[in-house]
Design a protein around this motif. Structure first.
Motif, PDB file in Angstrom:
ATOM      1  N   LEU A 138       9.609   3.735   7.543  1.00 45.53           N
ATOM      2  CA  LEU A 138      10.256   4.978   6.503  1.00 45.53           C
ATOM      3  C   LEU A 138      11.263   4.669   6.010  1.00 45.53           C
ATOM      4  O   LEU A 138      12.121   4.073   6.650  1.00 45.53           O
TER       5      LEU A 138
ATOM      6  N   ARG B  43      10.569   9.603   0.095  1.00 40.17           N
ATOM      7  CA  ARG B  43      10.179   8.650   1.395  1.00 40.17           C
ATOM      8  C   ARG B  43       8.927   7.968   0.947  1.00 40.17           C
ATOM      9  O   ARG B  43       8.593   8.361   0.333  1.00 40.17           O
TER      10      ARG B  43
ATOM     11  N   GLY C  84       7.230   4.217   2.314  1.00 39.91           N
ATOM     12  CA  GLY C  84       6.895   3.308   4.351  1.00 39.91           C
ATOM     13  C   GLY C  84       6.392   1.938   3.361  1.00 39.91           C
ATOM     14  O   GLY C  84       5.666   1.867   2.296  1.00 39.91           O
TER      15      GLY C  84
ATOM     16  N   VAL D 155       4.586  11.479   1.559  1.00 45.53           N
ATOM     17  CA  VAL D 155       5.417   9.555   1.722  1.00 45.53           C
ATOM     18  C   VAL D 155       4.721   8.597   0.554  1.00 45.53           C
ATOM     19  O   VAL D 155       3.071   8.842   1.143  1.00 45.53           O
TER      20      VAL D 155
END
Length: 312
Positions: free
Chosen positions: A24, A32, A34, A146
């Motif tokens: 992350l 965020r 990934g 995310v």
């Protein structure tokens, strides 16, 4: 932070069925993002960069890392966000990754943690956001979404790749024979699907596509339920490995477990690097492995399969 910097390389050696480990990170906002740990070579603080003449300001320069000269991409600017100011470069981090046989470094504001999850927890982006974006998947973590970026699309915009198959591979005779065959492509990246589809259609084969392993498995079982032999219908399945909902390893295992299609020819392809891919290909029962993307190599795999089928 030091724990992440020290252990990324060790974590990249791990692989499991339908398992996903995400690194992350953050850019210029609190959102965020990934990236698959298996794509990451290492994470380090940004060293001094060497400037290079460039057409896009998203390329910040070149970094000299462990004897290699690696282009550094401001990931925030590459996806249309605010660029990182030059005076802040020393405060950033580089995620050194390998995609499609190309090593490059993504410049990010911060690196958070490594998260262990499963591909079936990863969701495709909502259709309502359209196709003009750099998202390939999303998932919920700590009550927030995310975003997993479609790095293939980002790189394709920066470094367009040809999709034409050479006449040496696709002779007129080969093209004529290819028209009798049908290939199923499975990939969550729209740019990867389009690249492969254009190359194989240039070769002459008919192409069907699926966005992930679960969709592909549903398509195959739907045909079987209609008493259609998928082993006769499809010359082969060419599937990505890293996909939301169901990865390519699991898709292959499910195909092999179903007696109605256990003989279906499956080739796995990936932008990942490393020998562990080959061992996992054998473990799940796939018939081959292809590092993407090269139009002639892709076509060559299909041409070889056509010859195998014709020779019985």
């Amino acid at each position: 932070m030091s724990g992440i910097l020290d252990t990324v390389n060790l974590r990249t050696q791990m692989v499991g069925q339908n398992r996903l480990e995400l690194l992350l990170f953050g850019l210029e906002t609190n959102q965020r993002y990934g990236i698959n740990v298996f794509k990451v070579r290492e994470v380090l603080q940004c060293p001094e960069l060497t400037e290079v003449p460039r057409q896009t300001t998203a390329i910040k320069g070149m970094a000299h890392i462990r004897g290699e000269t690696i282009p550094v991409l401001d990931l925030s600017e590459a996806i249309g966000r605010h660029p990182i100011p030059d005076e802040d470069l020393s405060k950033t981090f580089l995620i050194v990754a390998e995609y499609n046989r190309r090593t490059l470094a993504f410049m990010v504001r911060k690196v958070d943690r490594i998260l262990n999850t499963q591909w079936d927890q990863i969701m495709a982006p909502p259709k309502e956001i359209g196709t003009e974006n750099y998202l390939t998947a999303v998932f919920e973590y700590e009550g927030k979404l995310v975003e997993i970026l479609d790095v293939e699309q980002i790189l394709a915009d920066l470094y367009p790749m040809p999709t034409d198959v050479s006449d040496e591979v696709a002779t007129s005779e080969v093209r004529a024979r290819a028209r009798e065959h049908h290939v199923l492509i499975v990939d969550d990246s729209a740019v990867a699907r389009n690249q492969m589809q254009r190359s194989l259609e240039d070769l002459g084969v008919k192409v069907s596509v699926a966005n992930n392993g679960r969709q592909a498995l549903s398509l195959l079982k739907g045909l079987l339920d209609k008493d259609i032999s998928v082993e006769k219908l499809f010359l082969m399945v060419i599937s990505d490995i890293e996909m939301p909902e169901m990865d390519g390893y699991t898709l292959t295992s499910m195909i092999r477990e179903d007696q109605r299609m256990s003989g279906l020819h499956v080739v796995l392809h990936t932008s990942l690097s490393g020998g562990f891919n080959v061992s996992m290909v054998k473990k799940v029962g796939a018939d081959g492995f292809l590092a993407k993307f090269n139009p002639n190599e892709l076509a060559g795999v299909v041409v070889n399969r056509i010859r195998q089928v014709e020779q019985g």
